[in-house]
Design an enzyme around this catalytic site. Structure first.
Site, PDB file in Angstrom:
ATOM      1  N   ASP A  86      -8.327  20.703 -10.642  1.00 44.25           N
ATOM      2  CA  ASP A  86      -8.637  19.696 -11.356  1.00 44.25           C
ATOM      3  C   ASP A  86      -8.084  19.623 -12.783  1.00 44.25           C
ATOM      4  O   ASP A  86      -8.670  20.917 -13.504  1.00 44.25           O
ATOM      5  CB  ASP A  86     -10.029  19.076 -11.092  1.00 44.25           C
ATOM      6  CG  ASP A  86     -10.435  17.362 -12.358  1.00 44.25           C
ATOM      7  OD1 ASP A  86      -9.652  17.352 -12.988  1.00 44.25           O
ATOM      8  OD2 ASP A  86     -11.264  16.833 -11.525  1.00 44.25           O
ATOM      9  N   ARG A 143       1.264  -0.830  -0.253  1.00 48.45           N
ATOM     10  CA  ARG A 143       0.093  -0.170   0.143  1.00 48.45           C
ATOM     11  C   ARG A 143       0.761   1.525  -0.144  1.00 48.45           C
ATOM     12  O   ARG A 143      -0.012   2.456  -0.034  1.00 48.45           O
ATOM     13  CB  ARG A 143      -0.966  -0.071   1.163  1.00 48.45           C
ATOM     14  CG  ARG A 143      -2.135   1.138   0.879  1.00 48.45           C
ATOM     15  CD  ARG A 143      -2.950   1.341   2.046  1.00 48.45           C
ATOM     16  NE  ARG A 143      -3.660   0.127   3.425  1.00 48.45           N
ATOM     17  CZ  ARG A 143      -2.393  -0.244   4.843  1.00 48.45           C
ATOM     18  NH1 ARG A 143      -1.829   1.061   4.895  1.00 48.45           N
ATOM     19  NH2 ARG A 143      -2.658  -0.917   4.775  1.00 48.45           N
ATOM     20  N   LYS A 161      -9.198   8.741 -17.544  1.00 49.49           N
ATOM     21  CA  LYS A 161      -9.437   9.180 -18.516  1.00 49.49           C
ATOM     22  C   LYS A 161      -8.622   9.198 -19.188  1.00 49.49           C
ATOM     23  O   LYS A 161      -7.955   9.212 -20.242  1.00 49.49           O
ATOM     24  CB  LYS A 161     -10.035  10.744 -18.511  1.00 49.49           C
ATOM     25  CG  LYS A 161     -10.875  11.047 -17.574  1.00 49.49           C
ATOM     26  CD  LYS A 161     -12.175  10.500 -17.798  1.00 49.49           C
ATOM     27  CE  LYS A 161     -13.141  10.602 -17.035  1.00 49.49           C
ATOM     28  NZ  LYS A 161     -13.144   9.639 -15.895  1.00 49.49           N
ATOM     29  N   TYR A 220     -16.407  19.200 -11.088  1.00 48.57           N
ATOM     30  CA  TYR A 220     -17.441  17.601 -11.131  1.00 48.57           C
ATOM     31  C   TYR A 220     -17.740  16.936  -9.813  1.00 48.57           C
ATOM     32  O   TYR A 220     -17.409  17.714  -8.305  1.00 48.57           O
ATOM     33  CB  TYR A 220     -15.347  16.919 -11.274  1.00 48.57           C
ATOM     34  CG  TYR A 220     -16.255  15.367 -11.133  1.00 48.57           C
ATOM     35  CD1 TYR A 220     -17.241  14.994 -12.804  1.00 48.57           C
ATOM     36  CD2 TYR A 220     -15.353  14.270 -10.170  1.00 48.57           C
ATOM     37  CE1 TYR A 220     -17.769  13.304 -12.208  1.00 48.57           C
ATOM     38  CE2 TYR A 220     -15.508  13.135 -10.393  1.00 48.57           C
ATOM     39  CZ  TYR A 220     -16.613  12.535 -11.378  1.00 48.57           C
ATOM     40  OH  TYR A 220     -16.877  11.178 -11.404  1.00 48.57           O
TER      41      TYR A 220
HETATM   42  C1  LIG Z   1     -12.903  16.569 -14.068  1.00 53.89           C
HETATM   43  C2  LIG Z   1     -13.017  14.747 -13.320  1.00 53.89           C
HETATM   44  N1  LIG Z   1     -12.914  14.642 -12.566  1.00 53.89           N
HETATM   45  C3  LIG Z   1     -12.596  13.448 -11.712  1.00 53.89           C
HETATM   46  C4  LIG Z   1     -13.176  12.743 -12.328  1.00 53.89           C
HETATM   47  C5  LIG Z   1     -13.537  11.625 -10.924  1.00 53.89           C
HETATM   48  O1  LIG Z   1     -12.299  10.524 -11.834  1.00 53.89           O
HETATM   49  P1  LIG Z   1     -12.441   8.882 -11.383  1.00 53.89           P
HETATM   50  O2  LIG Z   1     -13.415   8.158 -12.280  1.00 53.89           O
HETATM   51  O3  LIG Z   1     -11.298   8.493 -12.159  1.00 53.89           O
HETATM   52  O4  LIG Z   1     -12.787   8.854 -10.105  1.00 53.89           O
HETATM   53  C6  LIG Z   1     -14.178  12.547 -13.504  1.00 53.89           C
HETATM   54  C7  LIG Z   1     -14.659  11.281 -13.826  1.00 53.89           C
HETATM   55  O5  LIG Z   1     -15.333  11.949 -14.622  1.00 53.89           O
HETATM   56  C8  LIG Z   1     -13.758  13.915 -13.371  1.00 53.89           C
HETATM   57  O6  LIG Z   1     -14.816  13.647 -14.949  1.00 53.89           O
END
Ligand SMILES: Cc1ncc(COP(=O)(O)O)c(C=O)c1O
Length: 384
Positions: A179, A54, A204, A107
């Site tokens: 982000d 971990r 992504k 998000y």
């Molecule tokens: C802008 C954005 N940040 C973070 C995330 C979260 O990522 P994860 O799905 O890998 O938890 C997403 C997921 O769609 C996202 O669109």
């Protein structure tokens, strides 16, 4: 590695052929138990590279080394998803009694984490209008500890004045985080702009093949201990296969992103001229709120953007969406395949009302042939 261009770092950072019999890819290390040769070695923990799965493995180290190199970061830490990377950042810099400023177009689950975790632990969260710019300073309180940005915003794609917000926060001694999943460091490098912390969902564009969940947080030197300790204490770690896929995806990020960019610009420009489309929110087009900020800060645009349709009748929208041949409906983006996401932003926003009356659709333009994508969309729009 001596100073190399971004593309070369993408291709080679984290690779260690000398350690793996010449293999250019670091193999997945399925490790939980790591044994010690003797008591003297055991006593060196935690000052050893690996002590328990971990806390880090050669798989996480290789991925994190590569991400830190392309982010221009002091260090990076991988987590099991993009959301867990966000929660790590939110928790790393706050405690009961603190105040956090979160962009209103974040998000959705970032907002839910603020509501369901931070608030429960006594942190006051305030959502700010994404286009606030330098006026963010008016919202600062003596207990403000973190300003969280996301650009462009999820669903609505406003591009924030990252420079103005960061400068105001810096002046007040407040941490900044962003982000950066949409742009990736290929198109925007947050740490170069003075932002303390950059996070990405590697689910992504970084992994790019819609087959793994992975997150990563990169920081400057000052912010590193808090972020690393928090990720460790939350027990967040990427799986060995996912880390392998994340690093493998990174090797082709450049070529994939350039093709996503090309296809998406082509489609967004075409959509702008379609009578069924009210507005296109693509950061590289003037119709997108914050387009000037995109021009100021970004080196390119990825494959994800939003449109507003005039039509709002449910049956007509269903006819459009259900008949698509290339596009599928899905909660994701950033993979090789085109996706549509029909979430409506209006009920989510609290600080800056979303006034658009039409039907919002997020598009992720994949790597298919642009003419085929256009034909699928044209037939869909005709069904409206
Ligand atoms: C802008 C954005 N940040 C973070 C995330 C979260 O990522 P994860 O799905 O890998 O938890 C997403 C997921 O769609 C996202 O669109």
């Amino acid at each position: 590695m001596s100073k190399k261009s971004f593309e070369t770092l993408l291709t080679h950072a984290g690779s260690k052929p000398d350690e793996y019999h010449g293999a250019v890819n670091v193999p997945p290390h399925r490790m939980s138990t790591i044994v010690f040769r003797n008591y003297a070695d055991f006593e060196k923990v935690p000052n050893v590279p690996y002590s328990y799965g971990r806390a880090g493995t050669p798989s996480s180290a290789a991925f994190e080394e590569a991400i830190a190199a392309i982010e221009g970061a002091y260090r990076s830490v991988s987590t099991c998803s993009g959301l867990s990377a966000i929660v790590t950042v939110l928790m790393a810099f706050t405690q009961a009694g603190d105040h956090v400023l979160m962009t209103d177009n974040c998000y959705g689950p970032s907002r839910k984490s603020c509501e369901e975790i931070l608030r429960r632990f006594g942190v006051d969260v305030e959502y700010y209008p994404p286009m606030i710019g330098a006026d963010i300073a008016k919202l600062f309180r003596p207990n403000t500890k973190l300003v969280f940005m996301e650009a462009p915003g999820s669903l609505t794609f406003e591009v924030q004045d990252i420079g103005a917000i960061t400068a105001a926060a810096k002046k007040a001694g407040i941490k900044t985080a962003i982000d950066n999943s949409w742009a990736t460091p290929l198109f925007f490098r947050p740490l170069e702009f003075g932002i303390d912390v950059s996070m990405m969902t590697a689910t992504k564009y970084v992994s790019g093949h819609s087959d793994c969940m992975l997150g990563v947080v990169s920081t400057n030197e000052e912010s590193w201990p808090q972020v690393k300790r928090t990720a460790l204490m939350l027990g967040l770690c990427g799986g060995s296969e996912e880390l392998y896929l994340g690093l493998r995806g990174l090797r082709t990020l450049n070529v994939r992103m350039l093709q996503h960019q090309k296809n998406a610009l082509d489609i967004a420009t075409w959509l702008s001229a379609q009578p069924q489309v009210k507005r296109v929110h693509h950061p590289a087009l003037p119709s997108c709120p914050g387009h000037e900020n995109w021009k100021k800060y970004y080196k390119g645009s990825s494959g994800t953007f939003g449109i507003i349709l005039h039509q709002t009748n449910r049956e007509k929208i269903a006819a459009m969406l259900d008949g698509m041949e290339i596009f599928n409906l899905g909660f994701s983006w950033g993979g090789f395949e085109s996706l549509l996401f029909p979430e409506q932003p209006k009920p989510i926003r609290t600080a800056a009302a979303w006034e658009e009356e039409g039907f919002s659709l997020r598009l992720h333009i994949g790597l298919e042939d642009a003419e085929d994508i256009r034909a699928d969309l044209a037939a869909g729009l005709a069904r409206l």
